[in-house]
Scaffold this motif. Structure first.
Motif, mmCIF file in Angstrom:
data_model
loop_
_atom_site.group_PDB
_atom_site.id
_atom_site.type_symbol
_atom_site.label_atom_id
_atom_site.label_comp_id
_atom_site.label_asym_id
_atom_site.label_seq_id
_atom_site.Cartn_x
_atom_site.Cartn_y
_atom_site.Cartn_z
ATOM 1 N N LEU A 154 0.822 -1.200 0.000
ATOM 2 C CA LEU A 154 0.000 0.000 0.000
ATOM 3 C C LEU A 154 0.861 1.257 0.000
ATOM 4 O O LEU A 154 1.888 1.320 0.669
ATOM 5 N N SER A 155 0.404 2.253 -0.742
ATOM 6 C CA SER A 155 1.058 3.556 -0.672
ATOM 7 C C SER A 155 0.682 4.214 0.656
ATOM 8 O O SER A 155 -0.210 3.732 1.375
ATOM 9 N N GLU A 156 1.352 5.293 0.977
ATOM 10 C CA GLU A 156 1.043 5.992 2.233
ATOM 11 C C GLU A 156 -0.416 6.425 2.258
ATOM 12 O O GLU A 156 -1.103 6.280 3.269
ATOM 13 N N ARG A 157 -0.905 6.954 1.139
ATOM 14 C CA ARG A 157 -2.300 7.391 1.066
ATOM 15 C C ARG A 157 -3.257 6.208 1.196
ATOM 16 O O ARG A 157 -4.277 6.289 1.892
ATOM 17 N N GLU A 158 -2.923 5.118 0.549
ATOM 18 C CA GLU A 158 -3.792 3.941 0.612
ATOM 19 C C GLU A 158 -3.850 3.391 2.034
ATOM 20 O O GLU A 158 -4.905 2.948 2.489
ATOM 21 N N ARG A 159 -2.742 3.456 2.731
ATOM 22 C CA ARG A 159 -2.732 3.001 4.124
ATOM 23 C C ARG A 159 -3.612 3.908 4.979
ATOM 24 O O ARG A 159 -4.328 3.439 5.867
ATOM 25 N N GLU A 160 -3.568 5.204 4.721
ATOM 26 C CA GLU A 160 -4.427 6.143 5.449
ATOM 27 C C GLU A 160 -5.902 5.858 5.152
ATOM 28 O O GLU A 160 -6.745 5.919 6.053
ATOM 29 N N VAL A 161 -6.192 5.544 3.907
ATOM 30 C CA VAL A 161 -7.572 5.243 3.525
ATOM 31 C C VAL A 161 -8.033 3.953 4.205
ATOM 32 O O VAL A 161 -9.161 3.864 4.703
ATOM 33 N N LEU A 162 -7.159 2.952 4.249
ATOM 34 C CA LEU A 162 -7.499 1.704 4.932
ATOM 35 C C LEU A 162 -7.792 1.950 6.405
ATOM 36 O O LEU A 162 -8.744 1.407 6.962
ATOM 37 N N PHE A 194 -8.260 -4.430 -3.436
ATOM 38 C CA PHE A 194 -7.569 -5.354 -4.332
ATOM 39 C C PHE A 194 -6.244 -5.811 -3.733
ATOM 40 O O PHE A 194 -5.919 -7.000 -3.726
ATOM 41 N N LYS A 195 -5.479 -4.859 -3.194
ATOM 42 C CA LYS A 195 -4.144 -5.188 -2.703
ATOM 43 C C LYS A 195 -4.164 -6.060 -1.454
ATOM 44 O O LYS A 195 -3.269 -6.897 -1.256
ATOM 45 N N ILE A 196 -5.159 -5.870 -0.592
ATOM 46 C CA ILE A 196 -5.205 -6.683 0.626
ATOM 47 C C ILE A 196 -6.060 -7.924 0.447
ATOM 48 O O ILE A 196 -6.188 -8.743 1.371
ATOM 49 N N GLY A 197 -6.666 -8.061 -0.728
ATOM 50 C CA GLY A 197 -7.468 -9.247 -1.001
ATOM 51 C C GLY A 197 -8.784 -9.274 -0.260
ATOM 52 O O GLY A 197 -9.307 -10.350 0.065
ATOM 53 N N ALA A 198 -9.351 -8.100 0.020
ATOM 54 C CA ALA A 198 -10.618 -8.019 0.738
ATOM 55 C C ALA A 198 -11.785 -8.040 -0.238
ATOM 56 O O ALA A 198 -11.741 -7.389 -1.277
ATOM 57 N N ARG A 199 -12.821 -8.774 0.101
ATOM 58 C CA ARG A 199 -13.991 -8.878 -0.767
ATOM 59 C C ARG A 199 -14.836 -7.616 -0.708
ATOM 60 O O ARG A 199 -15.545 -7.291 -1.655
ATOM 61 N N ASP A 200 -14.784 -6.912 0.436
ATOM 62 C CA ASP A 200 -15.609 -5.723 0.619
ATOM 63 C C ASP A 200 -15.085 -4.918 1.798
ATOM 64 O O ASP A 200 -14.059 -5.270 2.392
ATOM 65 N N ARG A 201 -15.782 -3.852 2.151
ATOM 66 C CA ARG A 201 -15.316 -2.958 3.218
ATOM 67 C C ARG A 201 -15.294 -3.646 4.573
ATOM 68 O O ARG A 201 -14.428 -3.358 5.417
ATOM 69 N N ALA A 204 -12.215 -5.404 4.931
ATOM 70 C CA ALA A 204 -11.139 -4.431 5.096
ATOM 71 C C ALA A 204 -11.081 -3.939 6.540
ATOM 72 O O ALA A 204 -9.992 -3.715 7.093
ATOM 73 N N VAL A 205 -12.243 -3.761 7.166
ATOM 74 C CA VAL A 205 -12.293 -3.354 8.577
ATOM 75 C C VAL A 205 -11.599 -4.398 9.441
ATOM 76 O O VAL A 205 -10.771 -4.080 10.305
ATOM 77 N N ILE A 206 -11.922 -5.657 9.204
ATOM 78 C CA ILE A 206 -11.327 -6.736 9.987
ATOM 79 C C ILE A 206 -9.818 -6.791 9.757
ATOM 80 O O ILE A 206 -9.033 -6.963 10.699
ATOM 81 N N PHE A 207 -9.399 -6.630 8.515
ATOM 82 C CA PHE A 207 -7.970 -6.629 8.182
ATOM 83 C C PHE A 207 -7.259 -5.488 8.917
ATOM 84 O O PHE A 207 -6.171 -5.671 9.483
ATOM 85 N N ALA A 208 -7.877 -4.310 8.905
ATOM 86 C CA ALA A 208 -7.269 -3.155 9.572
ATOM 87 C C ALA A 208 -7.140 -3.395 11.068
ATOM 88 O O ALA A 208 -6.114 -3.061 11.681
ATOM 89 N N TYR A 209 -8.152 -3.994 11.668
ATOM 90 C CA TYR A 209 -8.100 -4.289 13.097
ATOM 91 C C TYR A 209 -7.027 -5.332 13.395
ATOM 92 O O TYR A 209 -6.196 -5.164 14.294
ATOM 93 N N ASP A 210 -7.042 -6.416 12.623
ATOM 94 C CA ASP A 210 -6.108 -7.511 12.882
ATOM 95 C C ASP A 210 -4.660 -7.076 12.736
ATOM 96 O O ASP A 210 -3.759 -7.682 13.329
#
Length: 217
Positions: A154-162, A194-201, A204-210
């Motif tokens: 992830l780019s810096e911006r993409e990480r902030e968005v995540l 796409f980059k983290i392989g998440a099916r939906d938001r 992505a929330v769970i990925f960000a928490y984990d």
């Protein structure tokens, strides 16, 4: 045309959903299942866009069925239906790969909108409810693990968005936070998923928490 598999151990419940969906333009019911094992088998046979998944069923429950369906590599999305708000099984279902959940007493238009949203790859859990879900379920700190290698893509911006997604922010809120247009935010969100392989938001929330980007309140 959106194809749907209905999974519920109650025949009358399945009949009610089928009557509603059969009368809805653009939606076709391709099958029904009364158990988790049957759901997994029929999902593999029919490859529906969406599985309406009950949780409590004899034998294999809806959580395990969801896990097997989403792990199969198909593009089928699972929409969990539950009787109770903030049911503990719902959280387990989301971690198993479900794209969201609705209450069984949702209005017909809410159910139809939810099916269409999930079929398009979106989540049916509103950002405000996302916060409530994560805060209610994730009471303990996430276990310390090494950083997921997908974060480095992830780019810096993409990480902030995540991180913002993990906090339950809408696209509008993200745009305001980083002074971006909503169209730009949508592109960032798409790349993040796409980059983290998440099916939906929700995933992505769970990925960000984990991965420690956000923490429960």
């Amino acid at each position: 045309m959106t194809t749907v598999l209905i999974v519920d151990d109650q025949q009358l419940q399945r009949m009610g959903f089928k009557m509603l969906l059969d009368g809805t333009p653009g939606i076709t019911v391709v099958g029904e299942a009364a158990t988790g094992a049957e759901a997994v088998r029929k999902a593999d046979q029919t490859r529906p866009d969406v599985v309406l998944m009950d949780v409590r069923m004899p034998g294999m429950d809806g959580i395990e069925a969801t896990r097997r369906i989403t792990a199969s590599g198909s593009r089928t999305h699972v929409l969990i239906l539950t009787t109770f708000d903030l049911d503990e099984y719902v959280y387990a279902g989301l971690r198993a790969g479900a794209s969201g959940f609705l209450l069984k007493d949702a209005r017909p238009e809410e159910l139809i909108a939810g099916i269409r949203a999930v079929a398009s790859g979106d989540s049916v859990v509103a950002p405000s409810l996302t916060r409530k879900l994560m805060d209610a379920y994730l009471q303990e700190p996430a276990p310390a693990t090494s950083e997921d290698p997908r974060l480095s893509t992830l780019s810096e911006r993409e990480r902030e968005v995540l991180e913002a997604i993990g906090q339950g922010a809408t696209n509008t809120e993200i745009a305001e936070r980083f002074t971006l247009t909503e169209s730009t935010v949508k592109k960032h969100v798409g790349r993040v998923l796409f980059k983290i392989g998440a099916r939906d938001r929700i995933q992505a929330v769970i990925f960000a928490y984990d991965n420690g980007l956000v923490h429960p309140r």
